[in-house]
Design a protein around this motif. Structure first.
Motif, PDB file in Angstrom:
ATOM      1  N   GLU A  45       0.898  -1.245  -0.129  1.00 27.89           N
ATOM      2  CA  GLU A  45      -0.065  -0.105   0.151  1.00 27.89           C
ATOM      3  C   GLU A  45       0.811   1.387  -0.050  1.00 27.89           C
ATOM      4  O   GLU A  45       1.770   1.454   0.432  1.00 27.89           O
ATOM      5  CB  GLU A  45      -1.024  -0.036   1.303  1.00 27.89           C
ATOM      6  CG  GLU A  45      -0.360   0.252   2.466  1.00 27.89           C
ATOM      7  CD  GLU A  45      -1.065   0.206   3.748  1.00 27.89           C
ATOM      8  OE1 GLU A  45      -2.179   0.293   3.409  1.00 27.89           O
ATOM      9  OE2 GLU A  45      -0.965   0.301   4.979  1.00 27.89           O
ATOM     10  N   VAL A  47       1.835   4.879   1.229  1.00 23.60           N
ATOM     11  CA  VAL A  47       1.965   5.439   2.616  1.00 23.60           C
ATOM     12  C   VAL A  47       2.063   6.749   2.160  1.00 23.60           C
ATOM     13  O   VAL A  47       1.332   7.769   2.916  1.00 23.60           O
ATOM     14  CB  VAL A  47       3.189   4.945   3.417  1.00 23.60           C
ATOM     15  CG1 VAL A  47       3.479   5.733   4.658  1.00 23.60           C
ATOM     16  CG2 VAL A  47       3.100   3.536   3.654  1.00 23.60           C
ATOM     17  N   TYR A  58      -0.311  11.852   1.612  1.00 27.50           N
ATOM     18  CA  TYR A  58      -0.414  10.911   2.795  1.00 27.50           C
ATOM     19  C   TYR A  58      -1.505  10.041   2.814  1.00 27.50           C
ATOM     20  O   TYR A  58      -2.755  10.470   2.508  1.00 27.50           O
ATOM     21  CB  TYR A  58      -0.337  11.323   4.244  1.00 27.50           C
ATOM     22  CG  TYR A  58       1.056  12.165   4.248  1.00 27.50           C
ATOM     23  CD1 TYR A  58       1.106  13.519   3.983  1.00 27.50           C
ATOM     24  CD2 TYR A  58       2.176  11.593   4.792  1.00 27.50           C
ATOM     25  CE1 TYR A  58       2.254  14.243   4.216  1.00 27.50           C
ATOM     26  CE2 TYR A  58       3.453  12.447   4.869  1.00 27.50           C
ATOM     27  CZ  TYR A  58       3.328  13.611   4.500  1.00 27.50           C
ATOM     28  OH  TYR A  58       4.570  14.690   4.779  1.00 27.50           O
ATOM     29  N   ALA A  59      -1.395   8.740   3.015  1.00 26.83           N
ATOM     30  CA  ALA A  59      -2.585   7.860   3.451  1.00 26.83           C
ATOM     31  C   ALA A  59      -3.370   8.368   4.562  1.00 26.83           C
ATOM     32  O   ALA A  59      -2.467   8.657   5.431  1.00 26.83           O
ATOM     33  CB  ALA A  59      -1.994   6.518   3.567  1.00 26.83           C
ATOM     34  N   ASP A  60      -4.514   8.032   4.528  1.00 27.85           N
ATOM     35  CA  ASP A  60      -5.373   8.601   5.844  1.00 27.85           C
ATOM     36  C   ASP A  60      -4.608   8.007   7.019  1.00 27.85           C
ATOM     37  O   ASP A  60      -4.796   8.549   8.027  1.00 27.85           O
ATOM     38  CB  ASP A  60      -6.722   8.177   5.846  1.00 27.85           C
ATOM     39  CG  ASP A  60      -7.459   9.008   4.571  1.00 27.85           C
ATOM     40  OD1 ASP A  60      -8.556   8.938   4.238  1.00 27.85           O
ATOM     41  OD2 ASP A  60      -6.870  10.246   4.234  1.00 27.85           O
ATOM     42  N   SER A  61      -4.428   6.867   6.930  1.00 30.00           N
ATOM     43  CA  SER A  61      -3.938   5.859   8.349  1.00 30.00           C
ATOM     44  C   SER A  61      -2.590   6.452   8.949  1.00 30.00           C
ATOM     45  O   SER A  61      -2.252   6.163   9.985  1.00 30.00           O
ATOM     46  CB  SER A  61      -3.429   4.459   7.828  1.00 30.00           C
ATOM     47  OG  SER A  61      -2.678   4.351   6.884  1.00 30.00           O
ATOM     48  N   VAL A  62      -1.775   7.423   8.257  1.00 31.53           N
ATOM     49  CA  VAL A  62      -0.686   7.804   8.716  1.00 31.53           C
ATOM     50  C   VAL A  62      -0.668   9.253   8.845  1.00 31.53           C
ATOM     51  O   VAL A  62       0.414   9.962   9.348  1.00 31.53           O
ATOM     52  CB  VAL A  62       0.761   7.407   7.855  1.00 31.53           C
ATOM     53  CG1 VAL A  62       0.586   5.931   7.876  1.00 31.53           C
ATOM     54  CG2 VAL A  62       0.776   8.131   6.625  1.00 31.53           C
ATOM     55  N   LYS A  63      -1.717  10.083   8.288  1.00 27.90           N
ATOM     56  CA  LYS A  63      -1.657  11.633   8.520  1.00 27.90           C
ATOM     57  C   LYS A  63      -1.356  11.873   9.661  1.00 27.90           C
ATOM     58  O   LYS A  63      -2.190  11.526  10.664  1.00 27.90           O
ATOM     59  CB  LYS A  63      -2.910  12.061   7.955  1.00 27.90           C
ATOM     60  CG  LYS A  63      -3.124  12.137   6.402  1.00 27.90           C
ATOM     61  CD  LYS A  63      -4.496  12.719   5.747  1.00 27.90           C
ATOM     62  CE  LYS A  63      -4.396  12.587   4.212  1.00 27.90           C
ATOM     63  NZ  LYS A  63      -5.762  13.033   4.020  1.00 27.90           N
ATOM     64  N   ARG A  65       1.248  11.718  11.583  1.00 27.32           N
ATOM     65  CA  ARG A  65       1.984  10.899  12.304  1.00 27.32           C
ATOM     66  C   ARG A  65       3.296  10.819  11.572  1.00 27.32           C
ATOM     67  O   ARG A  65       4.623  10.867  12.070  1.00 27.32           O
ATOM     68  CB  ARG A  65       1.548   9.608  12.465  1.00 27.32           C
ATOM     69  CG  ARG A  65       0.396   9.703  13.537  1.00 27.32           C
ATOM     70  CD  ARG A  65      -0.056   8.210  13.849  1.00 27.32           C
ATOM     71  NE  ARG A  65      -0.335   7.060  12.826  1.00 27.32           N
ATOM     72  CZ  ARG A  65       0.416   6.039  12.399  1.00 27.32           C
ATOM     73  NH1 ARG A  65       1.285   5.897  13.263  1.00 27.32           N
ATOM     74  NH2 ARG A  65      -0.161   5.353  11.549  1.00 27.32           N
ATOM     75  N   LYS A  85       2.413   2.722  15.641  1.00 27.86           N
ATOM     76  CA  LYS A  85       1.514   1.806  16.250  1.00 27.86           C
ATOM     77  C   LYS A  85       1.844   0.335  15.702  1.00 27.86           C
ATOM     78  O   LYS A  85       2.584   0.145  14.633  1.00 27.86           O
ATOM     79  CB  LYS A  85      -0.045   2.059  15.652  1.00 27.86           C
ATOM     80  CG  LYS A  85      -0.316   3.417  16.045  1.00 27.86           C
ATOM     81  CD  LYS A  85      -1.852   3.851  15.399  1.00 27.86           C
ATOM     82  CE  LYS A  85      -2.253   5.179  15.509  1.00 27.86           C
ATOM     83  NZ  LYS A  85      -3.610   5.731  14.770  1.00 27.86           N
ATOM     84  N   GLU A  87       0.150  -1.734  14.114  1.00 25.18           N
ATOM     85  CA  GLU A  87      -0.408  -1.920  12.663  1.00 25.18           C
ATOM     86  C   GLU A  87       0.498  -1.288  11.599  1.00 25.18           C
ATOM     87  O   GLU A  87       0.369  -1.440  10.522  1.00 25.18           O
ATOM     88  CB  GLU A  87      -1.906  -1.464  12.579  1.00 25.18           C
ATOM     89  CG  GLU A  87      -2.102  -0.013  13.047  1.00 25.18           C
ATOM     90  CD  GLU A  87      -2.554   0.169  14.370  1.00 25.18           C
ATOM     91  OE1 GLU A  87      -2.292  -0.698  15.266  1.00 25.18           O
ATOM     92  OE2 GLU A  87      -3.483   0.868  14.751  1.00 25.18           O
ATOM     93  N   ASP A  88       1.438  -0.437  11.944  1.00 24.61           N
ATOM     94  CA  ASP A  88       2.293   0.101  11.059  1.00 24.61           C
ATOM     95  C   ASP A  88       3.748  -0.991  10.847  1.00 24.61           C
ATOM     96  O   ASP A  88       4.263  -0.500  10.010  1.00 24.61           O
ATOM     97  CB  ASP A  88       3.134   1.424  11.711  1.00 24.61           C
ATOM     98  CG  ASP A  88       2.336   2.432  11.940  1.00 24.61           C
ATOM     99  OD1 ASP A  88       2.037   3.154  13.044  1.00 24.61           O
ATOM    100  OD2 ASP A  88       1.514   2.700  11.151  1.00 24.61           O
TER     101      ASP A  88
END
Length: 117
Positions: A45, A47, A58-63, A65, A85, A87-88
């Motif tokens: 995916e 990033v 950025y992907a939403d999951s890392v915005k 951070r 996290k 999940e990273d």
């Protein structure tokens, strides 16, 4: 162009790491760069991206951070990862795209990031 990623390792949740991607050659400033990751059993995916004009996404999951940056003088791409996290956890790959007469797509070898207590 060859890309060499480094900086991965084991970090506790909430910790930080900075990944680097060093590029060979002299066209780094012309490359559209990105960081991808692939967790076990998952698809690769996107990033973060850094265009040659300096725009980032950025992907939403890392915005909020992660921060992508580049130093064209050093031919190097970075990914500062904060508040990590579990999940990273993934293998992180750097990617470079050069639009010449056709699309040239370059990949680094990957660096493993493990977030665990």
């Amino acid at each position: 162009v060859q890309l060499q990623a480094s900086g991965g390792g084991l970090v506790q949740p909430g910790g930080s790491l900075r990944l680097s991607c060093a590029a060979s050659g002299n066209i780094f400033r012309l490359l559209e760069m990105g960081w991808y990751r692939q967790a076990p059993g998952s698809r690769r995916e996107l990033v973060a991206t850094s265009t040659r004009s300096g725009s980032t996404s950025y992907a939403d999951s890392v915005k909020g951070r992660f921060t992508i940056s580049r130093d064209n003088g050093k031919n190097t791409l970075y990914l500062q990862m904060n508040t990590l996290k579990p999940e990273d956890t993934a293998v992180y790959y750097c990617n470079g795209i050069y639009w010449g007469t056709r699309k040239y797509d370059y990949w680094g070898q990957g660096t493993l990031v493990t977030v665990s207590s």
